[in-house]
Write a protein that holds these residues in place. Structure first.
Motif, PDB file in Angstrom:
ATOM      1  N   THR A   1       0.843  -1.199   0.000  1.00  0.00           N
ATOM      2  CA  THR A   1       0.000   0.000   0.000  1.00  0.00           C
ATOM      3  C   THR A   1       0.875   1.245   0.000  1.00  0.00           C
ATOM      4  OG1 THR A   1      -1.669  -1.211   1.277  1.00  0.00           O
ATOM      5  CG2 THR A   1      -1.862   1.187   1.247  1.00  0.00           C
ATOM      6  N   VAL A   2       0.457   2.232  -0.793  1.00  0.00           N
ATOM      7  CA  VAL A   2       1.172   3.506  -0.889  1.00  0.00           C
ATOM      8  C   VAL A   2       0.167   4.649  -0.773  1.00  0.00           C
ATOM      9  CG1 VAL A   2       2.983   2.521  -2.362  1.00  0.00           C
ATOM     10  CG2 VAL A   2       0.993   3.603  -3.421  1.00  0.00           C
ATOM     11  N   LEU A   3       0.695   5.854  -0.611  1.00  0.00           N
ATOM     12  CA  LEU A   3      -0.181   7.031  -0.683  1.00  0.00           C
ATOM     13  C   LEU A   3       0.546   8.164  -1.369  1.00  0.00           C
ATOM     14  CD1 LEU A   3       0.350   9.641   1.388  1.00  0.00           C
ATOM     15  CD2 LEU A   3      -0.395   8.031   3.084  1.00  0.00           C
ATOM     16  N   VAL A   4      -0.242   9.017  -1.988  1.00  0.00           N
ATOM     17  CA  VAL A   4       0.253  10.252  -2.590  1.00  0.00           C
ATOM     18  C   VAL A   4      -0.656  11.390  -2.137  1.00  0.00           C
ATOM     19  CG1 VAL A   4       1.344   9.162  -4.591  1.00  0.00           C
ATOM     20  CG2 VAL A   4      -1.050   9.881  -4.728  1.00  0.00           C
ATOM     21  N   SER A   5      -0.104  12.576  -2.105  1.00  0.00           N
ATOM     22  CA  SER A   5      -0.851  13.771  -1.731  1.00  0.00           C
ATOM     23  C   SER A   5      -0.976  14.651  -2.960  1.00  0.00           C
ATOM     24  CB  SER A   5      -0.092  14.507  -0.613  1.00  0.00           C
ATOM     25  OG  SER A   5      -0.755  15.690  -0.264  1.00  0.00           O
ATOM     26  N   VAL A   6      -2.224  14.974  -3.334  1.00  0.00           N
ATOM     27  CA  VAL A   6      -2.474  15.691  -4.586  1.00  0.00           C
ATOM     28  C   VAL A   6      -3.384  16.889  -4.325  1.00  0.00           C
ATOM     29  CG1 VAL A   6      -3.399  15.487  -6.937  1.00  0.00           C
ATOM     30  CG2 VAL A   6      -2.232  13.527  -5.879  1.00  0.00           C
ATOM     31  N   LYS A   7      -2.983  18.040  -4.836  1.00  0.00           N
ATOM     32  CA  LYS A   7      -3.805  19.246  -4.760  1.00  0.00           C
ATOM     33  C   LYS A   7      -4.874  19.179  -5.854  1.00  0.00           C
ATOM     34  CE  LYS A   7      -3.063  24.147  -4.006  1.00  0.00           C
ATOM     35  NZ  LYS A   7      -2.062  25.212  -3.943  1.00  0.00           N
ATOM     36  N   ARG A   8      -5.990  19.840  -5.632  1.00  0.00           N
ATOM     37  CA  ARG A   8      -7.076  19.834  -6.622  1.00  0.00           C
ATOM     38  C   ARG A   8      -6.593  20.386  -7.960  1.00  0.00           C
ATOM     39  NH1 ARG A   8     -10.918  17.541  -4.158  1.00  0.00           N
ATOM     40  NH2 ARG A   8     -11.482  18.024  -2.023  1.00  0.00           N
ATOM     41  N   GLY A   9      -7.045  19.746  -9.033  1.00  0.00           N
ATOM     42  CA  GLY A   9      -6.652  20.120 -10.383  1.00  0.00           C
ATOM     43  C   GLY A   9      -6.846  18.937 -11.310  1.00  0.00           C
ATOM     44  N   ARG A  10      -6.193  18.989 -12.474  1.00  0.00           N
ATOM     45  CA  ARG A  10      -6.379  17.969 -13.502  1.00  0.00           C
ATOM     46  C   ARG A  10      -5.994  16.565 -13.005  1.00  0.00           C
ATOM     47  NH1 ARG A  10      -3.017  17.192 -18.956  1.00  0.00           N
ATOM     48  NH2 ARG A  10      -4.407  15.715 -19.979  1.00  0.00           N
ATOM     49  N   MET A  11      -4.852  16.455 -12.325  1.00  0.00           N
ATOM     50  CA  MET A  11      -4.407  15.143 -11.850  1.00  0.00           C
ATOM     51  C   MET A  11      -5.365  14.599 -10.795  1.00  0.00           C
ATOM     52  SD  MET A  11      -2.025  13.050 -12.517  1.00  0.00           S
ATOM     53  CE  MET A  11      -1.947  11.394 -11.914  1.00  0.00           C
ATOM     54  N   HIS A  12      -5.781  15.452  -9.893  1.00  0.00           N
ATOM     55  CA  HIS A  12      -6.754  15.078  -8.856  1.00  0.00           C
ATOM     56  C   HIS A  12      -8.030  14.555  -9.507  1.00  0.00           C
ATOM     57  CE1 HIS A  12      -9.745  15.607  -5.683  1.00  0.00           C
ATOM     58  NE2 HIS A  12      -8.748  15.674  -4.803  1.00  0.00           N
ATOM     59  N   ASN A  13      -8.507  15.265 -10.516  1.00  0.00           N
ATOM     60  CA  ASN A  13      -9.728  14.852 -11.224  1.00  0.00           C
ATOM     61  C   ASN A  13      -9.557  13.494 -11.897  1.00  0.00           C
ATOM     62  OD1 ASN A  13     -10.841  17.275 -10.421  1.00  0.00           O
ATOM     63  ND2 ASN A  13     -10.563  18.267 -12.401  1.00  0.00           N
ATOM     64  N   ALA A  14      -8.393  13.281 -12.520  1.00  0.00           N
ATOM     65  CA  ALA A  14      -8.153  12.014 -13.222  1.00  0.00           C
ATOM     66  C   ALA A  14      -8.117  10.847 -12.239  1.00  0.00           C
ATOM     67  CB  ALA A  14      -6.844  12.092 -14.008  1.00  0.00           C
TER      68      ALA A  14
END
Length: 161
Positions: free
Chosen positions: A49-62
């Motif tokens: 198991t892994v995690l990533v932290s993503v701010k709202r935007g195109r990548m978050h939406n995908a």
């Protein structure tokens, strides 16, 4: 609770050396999207198991739409790709990737993780996407490293304990 100075926090956090990874996914039109991240964390070996932290935007939406993402750990020569996916594309950066198992995979990455989202946690202006790894591979090339807000080549000289 006393609030820490944001500039001091950023400077202190930059003293934690990390590898440089590019998150990849297919957007709602089936186009490759990605973002440079140093917020990739392994969480558990069983199950992987892994995690990533993503701010709202195109990548978050995908990631939200597909429930999947790839993590591409960049090699020493990956500075151009890192800049490209952080929104500052250099002239010489070439996007060389293939679609493997429904996820974009960058060529020549040191490691690749295919991730299936199992949990989503909103934290302030970011979202933690926790995922089980459905496939991974690696090679023994040296990684690109980020420390003190600068790129460095390789992990340094090993110290035997």
């Amino acid at each position: 609770m006393r609030s820490v100075n944001p500039v001091a926090f950023r400077q202190a956090a930059s003293r934690f050396a990390t590898g440089v990874a590019v998150l990849t996914a297919l957007d709602e039109r089936g186009e490759v999207c990605g973002m440079t991240a140093n917020s990739f964390v392994t969480v558990s070996l069983f199950p992987p198991t892994v995690l990533v932290s993503v701010k709202r935007g195109r990548m978050h939406n995908a990631i939200s739409a597909n429930g999947r993402y790839g993590v591409n750990v960049l090699p020493e020569g990956g500075k151009g790709l890192s800049k490209h996916f952080s929104g500052r594309p250099p002239v010489d950066a070439r996007l060389d990737c293939e679609i493997a198992g429904g996820l974009p995979r960058l060529s020549n990455c040191v490691a690749f993780f295919a991730c299936e989202v199992t949990r989503v946690v909103d934290v302030s202006d970011h979202t933690l996407f926790i995922a089980e790894v459905s496939n991974c591979d690696y090679c023994d090339d040296l990684p690109l490293v980020f420390f003190s807000s600068r790129y460095h080549l390789g992990p340094g000289v090993p110290i035997d304990l």
